[in-house]
Scaffold this motif. Structure first.
Motif, PDB file in Angstrom:
ATOM      1  N   GLY A 552       0.818  -1.213   0.000  1.00 54.00           N
ATOM      2  CA  GLY A 552       0.000   0.000   0.000  1.00 54.00           C
ATOM      3  C   GLY A 552       0.850   1.260   0.000  1.00 54.00           C
ATOM      4  O   GLY A 552       0.536   2.237  -0.695  1.00 54.00           O
ATOM      5  N   ALA A 553       1.941   1.241   0.777  1.00 53.11           N
ATOM      6  CA  ALA A 553       2.842   2.391   0.794  1.00 53.11           C
ATOM      7  C   ALA A 553       3.490   2.585  -0.564  1.00 53.11           C
ATOM      8  O   ALA A 553       3.653   3.721  -1.041  1.00 53.11           O
ATOM      9  CB  ALA A 553       3.905   2.197   1.875  1.00 53.11           C
ATOM     10  N   LEU A 554       3.838   1.490  -1.205  1.00 53.61           N
ATOM     11  CA  LEU A 554       4.483   1.580  -2.515  1.00 53.61           C
ATOM     12  C   LEU A 554       3.521   2.137  -3.562  1.00 53.61           C
ATOM     13  O   LEU A 554       3.919   2.940  -4.418  1.00 53.61           O
ATOM     14  CB  LEU A 554       4.987   0.190  -2.912  1.00 53.61           C
ATOM     15  CG  LEU A 554       6.157   0.113  -3.890  1.00 53.61           C
ATOM     16  CD1 LEU A 554       7.320   0.982  -3.458  1.00 53.61           C
ATOM     17  CD2 LEU A 554       6.586  -1.334  -4.067  1.00 53.61           C
ATOM     18  N   VAL A 555       2.260   1.719  -3.496  1.00 55.30           N
ATOM     19  CA  VAL A 555       1.255   2.273  -4.412  1.00 55.30           C
ATOM     20  C   VAL A 555       1.150   3.783  -4.203  1.00 55.30           C
ATOM     21  O   VAL A 555       1.119   4.569  -5.171  1.00 55.30           O
ATOM     22  CB  VAL A 555      -0.110   1.598  -4.192  1.00 55.30           C
ATOM     23  CG1 VAL A 555      -1.209   2.326  -4.966  1.00 55.30           C
ATOM     24  CG2 VAL A 555      -0.066   0.133  -4.610  1.00 55.30           C
ATOM     25  N   ALA A 556       1.091   4.201  -2.946  1.00 58.83           N
ATOM     26  CA  ALA A 556       0.976   5.632  -2.640  1.00 58.83           C
ATOM     27  C   ALA A 556       2.190   6.401  -3.141  1.00 58.83           C
ATOM     28  O   ALA A 556       2.067   7.519  -3.670  1.00 58.83           O
ATOM     29  CB  ALA A 556       0.796   5.826  -1.139  1.00 58.83           C
ATOM     30  N   ILE A 557       3.380   5.817  -2.996  1.00 58.13           N
ATOM     31  CA  ILE A 557       4.613   6.482  -3.447  1.00 58.13           C
ATOM     32  C   ILE A 557       4.604   6.658  -4.962  1.00 58.13           C
ATOM     33  O   ILE A 557       4.886   7.740  -5.489  1.00 58.13           O
ATOM     34  CB  ILE A 557       5.841   5.671  -2.997  1.00 58.13           C
ATOM     35  CG1 ILE A 557       6.030   5.795  -1.486  1.00 58.13           C
ATOM     36  CG2 ILE A 557       7.098   6.120  -3.734  1.00 58.13           C
ATOM     37  CD1 ILE A 557       7.034   4.815  -0.917  1.00 58.13           C
ATOM     38  N   VAL A 558       4.286   5.589  -5.680  1.00 59.84           N
ATOM     39  CA  VAL A 558       4.298   5.652  -7.146  1.00 59.84           C
ATOM     40  C   VAL A 558       3.247   6.636  -7.648  1.00 59.84           C
ATOM     41  O   VAL A 558       3.494   7.412  -8.583  1.00 59.84           O
ATOM     42  CB  VAL A 558       4.077   4.241  -7.739  1.00 59.84           C
ATOM     43  CG1 VAL A 558       3.873   4.307  -9.245  1.00 59.84           C
ATOM     44  CG2 VAL A 558       5.259   3.328  -7.407  1.00 59.84           C
ATOM     45  N   ALA A 559       2.067   6.615  -7.011  1.00 58.17           N
ATOM     46  CA  ALA A 559       1.007   7.546  -7.426  1.00 58.17           C
ATOM     47  C   ALA A 559       1.440   8.990  -7.186  1.00 58.17           C
ATOM     48  O   ALA A 559       1.273   9.856  -8.064  1.00 58.17           O
ATOM     49  CB  ALA A 559      -0.277   7.226  -6.672  1.00 58.17           C
TER      50      ALA A 559
END
Length: 587
Positions: A552-559
């Protein structure tokens, strides 16, 4: 087959433009392409039996090899492939298909099989009229969604128009006997589909090979304990141990990212308590593989005497005449059964519902075989050629008025460093959690608790080989003072320039808990920059909370850093996974 002049000219023109690295990649691609061609043999019309397996711990892969040998002995043309190596678009050309599918955890496909599983269940999957198939599922009946991957693939293949040639089998952890019987029945069914003249033209059965005496999962190597010490500092509420084992003479080959399978023994005190409650004599014989063994030895070394299964509840309920257990095992009571089993073990059921007159063999027949537990290797053979290092957290908890401890972690924690102290082990490869072959590729590693183990091996390997790539480690635990596992090693690597960056999260050192995913979010800009530069991203640890939170953190970072919607960010990460740049080893 020789190329036409036109194709040869095209190939020469292409090769002239390639670097050595690109040429090597092309050669591998073409070899893979040839490997994937799973159609009837040219000029014969003879159907090729394709065996596809999806394996997490190696059991399905082993059965696939067994099936290949059995098929060849029946003069069937056969090809055996890992689902990870198969292009699912080739399915439409298959006339005979055998699927051997493990289920990982509570209903998930093995990581290596995820792409195939998703494709078959998608709208892109082709119609399969003309294909005859059979599916074998492997799983663990202590999970609610037992053998779910096999069930899903079986139903989906039928929905796509394929014809089931034999009913599906769902095998528990004691799968060997049922699986072999299923393989024989299915291969006989496929053999009947092949005309005698075509079968006679098939390649002859391979020569019989003498039984291998090499060490492996069915013949563990007795590894001597070289070191066993506590990693936590005084005052910690955890017990994490560093254990070093000698693999000298084992013949094992392994790489960073692989695991070590440990065949533990059950707690002797628990064995004695079971014998007393059941009024059974320790010397009574029970099945022990090739020969009978005393009951006490079987309960210690062969049978699973902790984990409850629905099968045990049903069988023991009948033997004990326990109406409450019979009711729980009835159809439609799955939710009630799960609630009852939560936190309980075999000893709790035996204590609550005494079974007078139950014989040793009858009780043993209710139990599953004790299975090896896998631990990520915390050392590289490039640094320690004949040793395997493990990072083991002792599992301890209290439930239903009893103090519990993990079977294997408790067994390992109590093994002293001694020439007489031997632990049966085997290597379990994990080719989906590997360092890049190119040592210049940067890597980001995220591990919480014992999840840091494979990253210790990664960094040892890169240091030993002089790999120039940058290395970034995120590590999380409870407290800095007592739980900073391998702290001095990380500090030395950082000082020497081998560990480029390190971020830590100690959840209990402040009022608001801080975990590795929070550190990731704080470093989002740099993480995204590393990914854009080709870095690989590794995650190792808890599958229930840590891994989803990191994702979830990685999705937020990429977004955020890539200016994408969450949906596009998910697609970005899926591409990384497909390109083997986002790798997870979770449990």
């Amino acid at each position: 087959m020789p190329l036409t002049p036109e194709h040869a000219g095209q190939l020469d023109a292409l090769v002239a433009t390639l670097s050595p690295e690109e040429a090597l990649w092309i050669s591998g691609y073409l070899a893979s392409f040839a490997k994937h061609a799973a159609r009837p043999l040219p000029g014969t019309g003879r159907p090729l039996l394709l065996i596809l397996y999806g394996s997490e711990t190696g059991h399905a892969a082993g059965l696939a090899r067994q099936a290949e040998e059995k098929a060849a002995a029946r003069n069937l043309a056969v090809r055996n492939l890992d689902m990870a190596d198969f292009r699912p678009q080739e399915l439409q050309g298959i006339r005979q298909l055998m699927v051997l599918a493990s289920t990982h955890g509570d209903g998930d496909p093995p990581q290596a099989a995820a792409d195939f599983y998703d494709f078959v269940r998608s709208r892109k999957a082709p119609r399969l009229e003309g294909t005859k198939f059979a599916v074998l599922g492997l799983g663990d009946s202590s999970y609610e969604r037992f053998c779910q991957t096999g069930k899903d693939l079986d139903q989906r293949l039928e929905a796509l128009g394929a014809e089931r040639i034999h009913r599906r089998a769902d095998c528990d952890v004691d799968y060997e006997g049922p699986a072999e019987a299923w393989l024989d029945a299915v291969l006989e069914a496929f053999a009947r589909e092949t005309p005698a003249a075509e079968a006679a033209a098939a390649r002859p059965a391979p020569a019989v090979v003498a039984e291998s005496r090499q060490y492996g999962v069915n013949r563990p190597f007795p590894a001597a304990v070289l070191e066993n010490h506590l990693l936590n500092g005084r005052g910690s509420d955890k017990e994490t141990r560093h254990i070093e084992l000698s693999l000298a003479g084992s013949g094992f080959a392994w790489e960073p990212g692989d695991s070590l399978g440990v065949m533990a023994e059950n707690d002797p005190a628990l064995v004695q308590e079971l014998l007393a409650l059941l009024h059974l004599k320790p010397e009574e014989p029970v099945p022990g593989g090739e020969a009978d063994m005393p009951l006490a030895e079987g309960l210690a070394r062969r049978y699973e005497i902790t984990t409850l299964t629905p099968g045990f509840i049903a069988q023991y309920g009948e033997a004990a005449g326990a109406e409450a257990l019979r009711a729980l095992a009835a159809p439609g009571r799955q939710a009630d059964l799960r609630r009852y089993m939560a936190g309980r073990q075999v000893i709790d059921v035996v204590s609550e519902f005494p079974a007078g007159g139950l014989g040793a063999q009858a009780f043993a027949a209710m139990l599953r075989p004790l299975q090896p537990r896998l631990y990520s290797l915390a050392s590289s053979p490039a640094a320690y050629p004949d040793e395997a290092h493990l990072t083991v957290a002792l599992v301890r908890y209290h439930s239903h008025r009893r103090q519990r401890r993990g079977v294997t972690s408790g067994y390992l924690a109590g093994r002293p460093a001694s020439d007489d102290s031997r632990i049966p082990v085997h290597v379990s490869p994990n080719r989906l959690f590997r360092l890049p072959q190119d040592g210049s590729v940067p890597i980001i590693m995220v591990g919480a608790g014992t999840g840091v183990a494979p990253f210790r091996a990664f960094l040892q390997d890169r240091e030993a080989r002089g790999a120039p790539g940058h290395n970034w480690l995120f590590f999380g635990e409870r407290r800095f003072r007592t739980d900073f596992l391998y702290q001095t090693e990380w500090q030395r690597l950082h000082r020497d320039g081998r560990l480029t960056r390190m971020d830590v999260a100690f959840s209990r050192d402040q009022e608001d808990k801080i975990y590795v995913q929070h550190r990731l979010l704080e470093r989002g800009r740099d993480i995204y920059a590393w990914l854009e530069e080709g870095a690989r991203f590794y995650v190792c640890g808890d599958a229930s909370h840590m891994a989803p939170d990191v994702h979830g953190a990685l999705v937020a970072i990429v977004a955020r850093e890539g200016g994408m919607s969450p949906e596009r960010a998910e697609e970005y990460l899926k591409r990384l996974q497909k390109d083997k740049r986002y790798l997870r080893d979770v449990y």
